[in-house]
Motif scaffolding. Structure first.
Motif: not given
Length: 148
Positions: A55-62, A90-95
């Motif tokens: 559910x957290x694998x949205x393409x913007x979260x690592x 790299x453009x990710x919004x959440x870690x």
């Protein structure tokens, strides 16, 4: 002591985790890994990949799936800070990452991360439709952290 960030391959990071991580094996894949050297000797690694929870694998979260150190002070917080800077670049919004109930999270707080949720213990990842071996995280409460 002269700590410095360094690139590290998946194979080298996995080997380091096998040797130094307290309770988990290396993940089966990653997006990237980061190392810290002390005078040219690898003293810690972070392995960053897709989130385990779908559910957290949205393409913007690592997710920081593993960190491991040889005990050298300040290495873990250095790894967490570098992981967020790299993911953001790299453009990710959440870690995100998780700690087990008994872990203090001092390295995460030192790197500017914040607690966003407490997760109850669960019986494990195994399901009748997809059996899994116990990885040592069954029945352990977890804290969810986010880089901020």
């Amino acid at each position: 002591m002269s700590l410095a960030l360094c690139p590290v391959s998946f194979a080298a990071a996995s080997e380091f985790v096998e040797q130094f991580h307290r309770h988990n094996k290396p993940p089966i894949g990653h997006k990237f890994s980061i190392g810290v050297e002390n005078n040219g000797v690898l003293v810690g690694v972070a392995m960053i990949g897709r989130p385990v929870a779908r559910m957290t694998d949205d393409g913007l979260t690592l997710e920081v799936n593993r960190t491991a150190t040889d005990g050298t002070p300040n290495v873990n917080s250095m790894l967490y800070g570098a992981a967020w800077r790299a993911a953001k670049a790299m453009g990710y919004r959440r870690l995100i990452t998780y700690t087990q109930h008994q872990e203090s999270g001092a390295s995460l707080r030192a790197a500017g991360w914040a607690v966003i949720a407490q997760r109850p213990s669960r019986p494990g990842w195994s399901r009748p439709s997809r059996p899994r071996e116990d990885d040592g995280t069954s029945f352990v409460q977890r804290t969810l952290w986010e880089a901020s």
